[in-house]
Design a protein around this motif. Structure first.
Motif, PDB file in Angstrom:
ATOM      1  N   LEU A 253       0.807  -1.214   0.000  1.00  0.00           N
ATOM      2  CA  LEU A 253       0.000   0.000   0.000  1.00  0.00           C
ATOM      3  C   LEU A 253       0.846   1.272   0.000  1.00  0.00           C
ATOM      4  CD1 LEU A 253      -2.775   1.294   0.047  1.00  0.00           C
ATOM      5  CD2 LEU A 253      -2.775   1.091   2.543  1.00  0.00           C
ATOM      6  N   PRO A 254       1.852   1.428   0.873  1.00  0.00           N
ATOM      7  CA  PRO A 254       2.675   2.654   0.818  1.00  0.00           C
ATOM      8  C   PRO A 254       3.396   2.820  -0.515  1.00  0.00           C
ATOM      9  CG  PRO A 254       3.020   1.480   2.884  1.00  0.00           C
ATOM     10  CD  PRO A 254       2.250   0.556   2.001  1.00  0.00           C
ATOM     11  N   TYR A 255       3.863   1.718  -1.088  1.00  0.00           N
ATOM     12  CA  TYR A 255       4.572   1.809  -2.360  1.00  0.00           C
ATOM     13  C   TYR A 255       3.661   2.342  -3.464  1.00  0.00           C
ATOM     14  CZ  TYR A 255       6.331   0.316  -6.877  1.00  0.00           C
ATOM     15  OH  TYR A 255       6.705   0.285  -8.197  1.00  0.00           O
ATOM     16  N   HIS A 256       2.453   1.817  -3.576  1.00  0.00           N
ATOM     17  CA  HIS A 256       1.581   2.205  -4.672  1.00  0.00           C
ATOM     18  C   HIS A 256       1.007   3.607  -4.484  1.00  0.00           C
ATOM     19  CE1 HIS A 256       1.704  -2.117  -5.690  1.00  0.00           C
ATOM     20  NE2 HIS A 256       1.447  -1.688  -6.906  1.00  0.00           N
ATOM     21  N   LEU A 257       0.810   4.028  -3.261  1.00  0.00           N
ATOM     22  CA  LEU A 257       0.370   5.402  -3.037  1.00  0.00           C
ATOM     23  C   LEU A 257       1.430   6.404  -3.474  1.00  0.00           C
ATOM     24  CD1 LEU A 257      -1.430   5.131   0.437  1.00  0.00           C
ATOM     25  CD2 LEU A 257      -2.473   5.328  -1.835  1.00  0.00           C
ATOM     26  N   THR A 258       2.669   6.154  -3.092  1.00  0.00           N
ATOM     27  CA  THR A 258       3.747   7.056  -3.512  1.00  0.00           C
ATOM     28  C   THR A 258       4.043   6.923  -5.002  1.00  0.00           C
ATOM     29  OG1 THR A 258       5.383   5.388  -2.836  1.00  0.00           O
ATOM     30  CG2 THR A 258       4.820   7.105  -1.238  1.00  0.00           C
TER      31      THR A 258
ATOM     32  N   THR B  94       9.734   3.805   0.135  1.00  0.00           N
ATOM     33  CA  THR B  94       8.744   2.762  -0.158  1.00  0.00           C
ATOM     34  C   THR B  94       9.300   1.697  -1.104  1.00  0.00           C
ATOM     35  OG1 THR B  94       7.843   4.168  -1.927  1.00  0.00           O
ATOM     36  CG2 THR B  94       6.793   4.286   0.243  1.00  0.00           C
ATOM     37  N   LEU B  95      10.253   2.064  -1.948  1.00  0.00           N
ATOM     38  CA  LEU B  95      10.904   1.065  -2.793  1.00  0.00           C
ATOM     39  C   LEU B  95      11.670   0.050  -1.944  1.00  0.00           C
ATOM     40  CD1 LEU B  95      12.247   3.178  -5.794  1.00  0.00           C
ATOM     41  CD2 LEU B  95      10.720   1.214  -5.957  1.00  0.00           C
ATOM     42  N   ALA B  96      12.296   0.542  -0.891  1.00  0.00           N
ATOM     43  CA  ALA B  96      12.980  -0.373   0.024  1.00  0.00           C
ATOM     44  C   ALA B  96      11.984  -1.163   0.861  1.00  0.00           C
ATOM     45  CB  ALA B  96      13.934   0.413   0.927  1.00  0.00           C
ATOM     46  N   LEU B  97      10.898  -0.513   1.256  1.00  0.00           N
ATOM     47  CA  LEU B  97       9.912  -1.170   2.120  1.00  0.00           C
ATOM     48  C   LEU B  97       9.194  -2.297   1.399  1.00  0.00           C
ATOM     49  CD1 LEU B  97       8.546  -1.100   4.925  1.00  0.00           C
ATOM     50  CD2 LEU B  97       6.874   0.502   3.948  1.00  0.00           C
ATOM     51  N   VAL B  98       8.888  -2.124   0.122  1.00  0.00           N
ATOM     52  CA  VAL B  98       8.121  -3.141  -0.595  1.00  0.00           C
ATOM     53  C   VAL B  98       8.906  -4.433  -0.763  1.00  0.00           C
ATOM     54  CG1 VAL B  98       8.844  -2.518  -2.938  1.00  0.00           C
ATOM     55  CG2 VAL B  98       6.545  -3.438  -2.554  1.00  0.00           C
ATOM     56  N   SER B  99      10.222  -4.345  -0.745  1.00  0.00           N
ATOM     57  CA  SER B  99      11.036  -5.548  -0.909  1.00  0.00           C
ATOM     58  C   SER B  99      10.977  -6.466   0.310  1.00  0.00           C
ATOM     59  CB  SER B  99      12.494  -5.174  -1.193  1.00  0.00           C
ATOM     60  OG  SER B  99      13.065  -4.481  -0.100  1.00  0.00           O
ATOM     61  N   PHE B 100      10.524  -5.950   1.459  1.00  0.00           N
ATOM     62  CA  PHE B 100      10.448  -6.763   2.668  1.00  0.00           C
ATOM     63  C   PHE B 100       9.358  -7.825   2.586  1.00  0.00           C
ATOM     64  CE2 PHE B 100      12.983  -3.514   4.894  1.00  0.00           C
ATOM     65  CZ  PHE B 100      13.835  -4.347   5.600  1.00  0.00           C
ATOM     66  N   ASN B 101       8.495  -7.770   1.575  1.00  0.00           N
ATOM     67  CA  ASN B 101       7.486  -8.815   1.455  1.00  0.00           C
ATOM     68  C   ASN B 101       8.120 -10.181   1.236  1.00  0.00           C
ATOM     69  OD1 ASN B 101       6.896  -9.850  -1.607  1.00  0.00           O
ATOM     70  ND2 ASN B 101       7.762  -7.793  -1.629  1.00  0.00           N
ATOM     71  N   CYS B 102       9.323 -10.206   0.658  1.00  0.00           N
ATOM     72  CA  CYS B 102      10.027 -11.477   0.454  1.00  0.00           C
ATOM     73  C   CYS B 102      10.442 -12.115   1.775  1.00  0.00           C
ATOM     74  CB  CYS B 102      11.254 -11.266  -0.427  1.00  0.00           C
ATOM     75  SG  CYS B 102      10.881 -10.699  -2.101  1.00  0.00           S
ATOM     76  N   CYS B 103      10.641 -11.294   2.808  1.00  0.00           N
ATOM     77  CA  CYS B 103      10.990 -11.822   4.127  1.00  0.00           C
ATOM     78  C   CYS B 103       9.758 -12.217   4.929  1.00  0.00           C
ATOM     79  CB  CYS B 103      11.792 -10.792   4.914  1.00  0.00           C
ATOM     80  SG  CYS B 103      13.310 -10.256   4.123  1.00  0.00           S
ATOM     81  N   LEU B 104       8.635 -11.542   4.686  1.00  0.00           N
ATOM     82  CA  LEU B 104       7.419 -11.803   5.452  1.00  0.00           C
ATOM     83  C   LEU B 104       6.600 -12.946   4.871  1.00  0.00           C
ATOM     84  CD1 LEU B 104       6.281  -8.118   6.119  1.00  0.00           C
ATOM     85  CD2 LEU B 104       7.568  -9.629   7.630  1.00  0.00           C
ATOM     86  N   ASN B 105       6.729 -13.211   3.587  1.00  0.00           N
ATOM     87  CA  ASN B 105       5.940 -14.281   2.970  1.00  0.00           C
ATOM     88  C   ASN B 105       6.196 -15.656   3.573  1.00  0.00           C
ATOM     89  OD1 ASN B 105       4.682 -12.469   1.287  1.00  0.00           O
ATOM     90  ND2 ASN B 105       6.025 -12.844  -0.447  1.00  0.00           N
ATOM     91  N   PRO B 106       7.447 -16.009   3.948  1.00  0.00           N
ATOM     92  CA  PRO B 106       7.641 -17.313   4.604  1.00  0.00           C
ATOM     93  C   PRO B 106       6.813 -17.500   5.870  1.00  0.00           C
ATOM     94  CG  PRO B 106       9.743 -16.492   3.837  1.00  0.00           C
ATOM     95  CD  PRO B 106       8.753 -15.396   3.609  1.00  0.00           C
ATOM     96  N   LEU B 107       6.423 -16.402   6.546  1.00  0.00           N
ATOM     97  CA  LEU B 107       5.521 -16.539   7.689  1.00  0.00           C
ATOM     98  C   LEU B 107       4.182 -17.106   7.261  1.00  0.00           C
ATOM     99  CD1 LEU B 107       6.195 -13.148   9.516  1.00  0.00           C
ATOM    100  CD2 LEU B 107       7.181 -15.377  10.029  1.00  0.00           C
ATOM    101  N   LEU B 108       3.754 -16.729   6.078  1.00  0.00           N
ATOM    102  CA  LEU B 108       2.505 -17.263   5.545  1.00  0.00           C
ATOM    103  C   LEU B 108       2.617 -18.757   5.301  1.00  0.00           C
ATOM    104  CD1 LEU B 108      -0.348 -16.505   4.437  1.00  0.00           C
ATOM    105  CD2 LEU B 108       0.735 -16.259   2.200  1.00  0.00           C
ATOM    106  N   TYR B 109       3.744 -19.210   4.767  1.00  0.00           N
ATOM    107  CA  TYR B 109       3.945 -20.644   4.533  1.00  0.00           C
ATOM    108  C   TYR B 109       3.970 -21.399   5.857  1.00  0.00           C
ATOM    109  CZ  TYR B 109       6.066 -18.221   0.539  1.00  0.00           C
ATOM    110  OH  TYR B 109       6.328 -17.362  -0.478  1.00  0.00           O
TER     111      TYR B 109
END
Length: 355
Positions: free
Chosen positions: A253-258, A286-301
């Motif tokens: 969300l922050p990435y796409h708003l900016t 936000t470009l740096a922040l959006v890349s953190f999804n790669c670290c958070l996705n394993p929590l979903l698994y």
């Protein structure tokens, strides 16, 4: 989708147009920020997603619909983190690209493929959880081949959209201080002509529509799921919705708003100098922040892929073991009998019989 500019330049001149003044946009903090951020994402993302790929493909006995989406989500995350060392070198050397045009195209397109395919797979996972909990009879009729068809279609669309970008004009050019920039310093004419269709399609079909389903629809879905009194998958479904919503709100969300503001700025809709400088710096963050999804996705698994948690069982074997059994006889002080098995000199004592 991938036609969005990778504008991570350090000190770049944003051309405001013919006869207009140029705003000097600076963000000196980004050199260290991107280097540290991408290094963390590379280590944690590579380990987490590689482990997820192994567990989802080799250790899962019964492949569910959601595991198919999670497997592809882990795959697209792994592809992205594998090219991060190029970006780390790029920012560590103050945004100087030395790896050639082809590597620039691959690195940039994988960044945007990761963003929009992740959102698409999140939408598929939440829909799968919703149907599985609220419409179990219909869910049984959905086969794994249907999910594979959806995944194949998403990959085909993502790759086909990036083909014109990859085969188009050069995406790396001369920056300031005799450096070579990658995915930045595009002129205003490029943004209004070449980049405009990609940006509009990316914002509408890549983010607004799927994110509206996730952000608006799934809190309502979670409320309906919470009303179900007895369901084996109720807790797992709620957990999936909460994790997906958290990742989307924190990262995407922050990435796409900016990015929307950045697109308006580059299209000369926003021309105020103070606003332009602020948008430029916000986009770096936000470009740096959006890349953190790669670290958070394993929590979903980890939390939603199976009923059993992923862990290693280490059993320590001792010479003496205490075995507790429930006896069918009544005792005054204890209702259980304890038997102690001992090994002496390699000979096992005979087991006492239970009356």
């Amino acid at each position: 989708m991938a036609g969005v500019s990778w504008t991570e330049g350090g000190v770049s001149s944003e051309t405001a147009g013919s006869g207009s003044a140029e705003f000097g946009l600076e963000a000196h903090f980004q050199y260290s920020m991107f280097t540290v951020t991408y290094s963390i994402v590379f280590v944690l993302g590579l380990v987490g997603n590689a482990l997820a790929l192994y567990l989802l493909s080799c250790r899962v006995r019964h492949t569910s619909h959601s595991s198919i989406y999670m497997l592809n989500l882990a795959l697209v995350d792994t592809l992205f983190v594998c090219v991060l060392p190029f970006k780390i070198h790029y920012h560590l050397n103050q945004n100087n690209w030395i790896f050639g045009d082809i590597a620039c195209r691959i690195t940039g397109t994988l960044f945007y493929i990761n963003i929009y395919l992740s959102i698409a797979f999140f939408t598929c996972i939440c829909v799968d959880r919703y149907v599985g909990v609220l419409h179990p009879l219909s869910y049984i009729q959905i086969r794994a081949t249907h999910c594979l068809g959806v995944v194949t279609a998403l990959w085909v669309v993502a790759l086909s959209v990036t083909v014109p970008l990859i085969l188009g004009g050069p995406l790396h050019n001369e920056g300031l201080r005799n450096t070579t920039a990658c995915f930045e310093n595009f002129t205003t004419s490029s943004w209004t002509q070449r980049m405009a269709p990609y940006n509009i399609l990316a914002l509408v079909f890549g983010f607004v529509i799927p994110f509206s389903i996730i952000l608006v629809g799934y809190p309502l879905i979670a409320r309906r799921i919470s009303r179900i009194k007895r369901s084996v998958y109720k807790r797992k479904a709620l957990r999936t919705v909460y994790i997906v919503l958290s990742i989307c709100v924190l990262c995407f969300l922050p990435y796409h708003l900016t990015h929307l503001l950045h697109f308006l700025m580059r299209s000369q809709v926003i021309q105020d100098e103070a606003s332009t400088k602020l948008i430029y710096k916000m986009r770096r963050v936000t470009l740096a922040l959006v890349s953190f999804n790669c670290c958070l996705n394993p929590l979903l698994y980890y939390f939603t892929s199976s009923s059993k948690k992923w862990h290693c069982n280490f059993r320590l074997r001792f010479r003496s073991k205490m075995v507790f059994t429930i006896c069918d006889q009544n005792f005054e002080k204890s209702s259980s009998c304890t038997y102690k098995l001992q090994q002496r000199d390699g000979n096992q004592t005979p087991r006492e019989e239970i009356n």
